[in-house]
Design a protein around this motif. Sequence first.
Motif, mmCIF file in Angstrom:
data_model
loop_
_atom_site.group_PDB
_atom_site.id
_atom_site.type_symbol
_atom_site.label_atom_id
_atom_site.label_comp_id
_atom_site.label_asym_id
_atom_site.label_seq_id
_atom_site.Cartn_x
_atom_site.Cartn_y
_atom_site.Cartn_z
ATOM 1 N N VAL A 90 0.842 -1.197 0.000
ATOM 2 C CA VAL A 90 0.000 0.000 0.000
ATOM 3 C C VAL A 90 0.877 1.247 0.000
ATOM 4 C CG1 VAL A 90 -1.751 1.320 1.252
ATOM 5 C CG2 VAL A 90 -1.872 -1.178 1.199
ATOM 6 N N ILE A 91 1.849 1.271 0.900
ATOM 7 C CA ILE A 91 2.715 2.445 1.054
ATOM 8 C C ILE A 91 4.081 2.234 0.427
ATOM 9 C CG2 ILE A 91 1.546 3.217 3.144
ATOM 10 C CD1 ILE A 91 3.793 1.896 4.749
ATOM 11 N N TYR A 92 4.307 1.072 -0.142
ATOM 12 C CA TYR A 92 5.580 0.768 -0.800
ATOM 13 C C TYR A 92 5.317 -0.178 -1.970
ATOM 14 C CZ TYR A 92 5.042 -3.489 1.938
ATOM 15 O OH TYR A 92 4.540 -4.641 2.489
ATOM 16 N N PRO A 93 6.165 -0.208 -2.960
ATOM 17 C CA PRO A 93 6.009 -1.155 -4.073
ATOM 18 C C PRO A 93 6.617 -2.503 -3.712
ATOM 19 C CG PRO A 93 7.858 0.288 -4.507
ATOM 20 C CD PRO A 93 7.268 0.759 -3.206
ATOM 21 N N ALA A 94 6.160 -3.548 -4.360
ATOM 22 C CA ALA A 94 6.693 -4.887 -4.093
ATOM 23 C C ALA A 94 8.166 -4.976 -4.476
ATOM 24 C CB ALA A 94 5.885 -5.930 -4.860
ATOM 25 N N SER A 95 8.607 -4.126 -5.405
ATOM 26 C CA SER A 95 10.010 -4.145 -5.827
ATOM 27 C C SER A 95 10.955 -3.704 -4.714
ATOM 28 C CB SER A 95 10.203 -3.223 -7.046
ATOM 29 O OG SER A 95 9.832 -1.898 -6.724
ATOM 30 N N ALA A 96 10.409 -3.029 -3.675
ATOM 31 C CA ALA A 96 11.248 -2.583 -2.566
ATOM 32 C C ALA A 96 11.595 -3.725 -1.621
ATOM 33 C CB ALA A 96 10.546 -1.470 -1.793
ATOM 34 N N LEU A 97 10.890 -4.846 -1.735
ATOM 35 C CA LEU A 97 11.150 -5.994 -0.874
ATOM 36 C C LEU A 97 12.285 -6.829 -1.436
ATOM 37 C CD1 LEU A 97 7.449 -7.058 -0.230
ATOM 38 C CD2 LEU A 97 8.928 -5.725 1.281
ATOM 39 N N LYS A 98 13.095 -7.382 -0.552
ATOM 40 C CA LYS A 98 14.238 -8.181 -0.969
ATOM 41 C C LYS A 98 14.243 -9.523 -0.227
ATOM 42 C CE LYS A 98 15.682 -4.673 -3.394
ATOM 43 N NZ LYS A 98 15.561 -4.687 -4.880
ATOM 44 N N GLY A 99 14.883 -10.502 -0.834
ATOM 45 C CA GLY A 99 15.102 -11.789 -0.189
ATOM 46 C C GLY A 99 13.826 -12.503 0.202
ATOM 47 N N ILE A 100 13.818 -13.008 1.435
ATOM 48 C CA ILE A 100 12.699 -13.813 1.919
ATOM 49 C C ILE A 100 11.415 -13.002 2.027
ATOM 50 C CG2 ILE A 100 13.217 -13.355 4.360
ATOM 51 C CD1 ILE A 100 12.308 -16.239 4.932
ATOM 52 N N TRP A 101 11.545 -11.695 2.263
ATOM 53 C CA TRP A 101 10.359 -10.850 2.375
ATOM 54 C C TRP A 101 9.618 -10.759 1.048
ATOM 55 C CZ3 TRP A 101 9.205 -10.441 7.159
ATOM 56 C CH2 TRP A 101 10.207 -10.334 8.122
ATOM 57 N N LYS A 102 10.374 -10.749 -0.036
ATOM 58 C CA LYS A 102 9.737 -10.718 -1.359
ATOM 59 C C LYS A 102 9.068 -12.048 -1.674
ATOM 60 C CE LYS A 102 10.500 -8.942 -5.989
ATOM 61 N NZ LYS A 102 11.431 -8.221 -6.875
#
Length: 282
Positions: A211-223
């Motif tokens: 909602v407040i961030y794009p999925a591309s900002a997630l890395k590793g296991i969080w993505k």
Amino acid sequence: MNEPQQKWTETIEDSHSLLDLKLKEVWRYKDLVYMFVKRDFVSSFKQTVLGPVWFFINPIFTTLAYLVIFGNIANLPTDGAPKILFYLAGVMLWNYFSTSLTGTSSTFSGNAGIFGKVYFPRLVTPISVVISNLMRFGVQFLLFLAFWAYFLFKGNIHPNIWMLATPFLIILMAVFALGTGMMFSALTTKYKDLNMLLGFGVSLYMYATPVIYPASALKGIWKELAYYNPLTGIFECFKYGWLGKGDFSVPMLGASTILVFLILALGTIIFNKVEKTFMDTV
């Protein structure tokens, strides 16, 4: 002399299929759905000064708060999309899902008085909540379109063909909220403290959703974990289609679709099972 046999227009029977949504029966009560939708819509703004203007005030002020806190102070990325449009899209989608979920989760506890006096398909109540919130979503979507047209004219966004998937995305959100809400509605008839857990959980769930961030900002296991959130594919597809930005893929939307309908099936089973005896526990 034999008395003429009575002919009943409708027979109430115990359903043997826990996966049966009884949609044909719900359709026969479509007038009741309309009445519930009208009641929810009118009661929301009865005795208010601004009335339906609150439909616009809520997303505008929430978007401005996100713009200041997450866009300027935290400096979270938006994949190059205009920040105000990025946050407005997320707020609009999230408002529809969260209000539909919390509304359907009180189906049994909030309508026990009606259910105990008259029969009608219990699914009428959660469906009317989803539809009434869809009307609110439509008003907020007009607000989004106004900002979107401005940035489109300036050449800051580049929409694509995935815009046409919007009706399907809305249906997925409605089905997800309906399935999850039915589960919580059924479980809260026995475990009352789940109501408090739901309110807290919905607040946390927003931060697990782009909602407040794009999925591309997630890395590793969080993505990787983000792919198991049904809303990830829905939100990313919407932003990708309308803003031309985002980490979207067809498999991501496919995974969201499968998860949504699995949750609907599970919610239907629990709802139908509890429906038979909930008056003894509410």
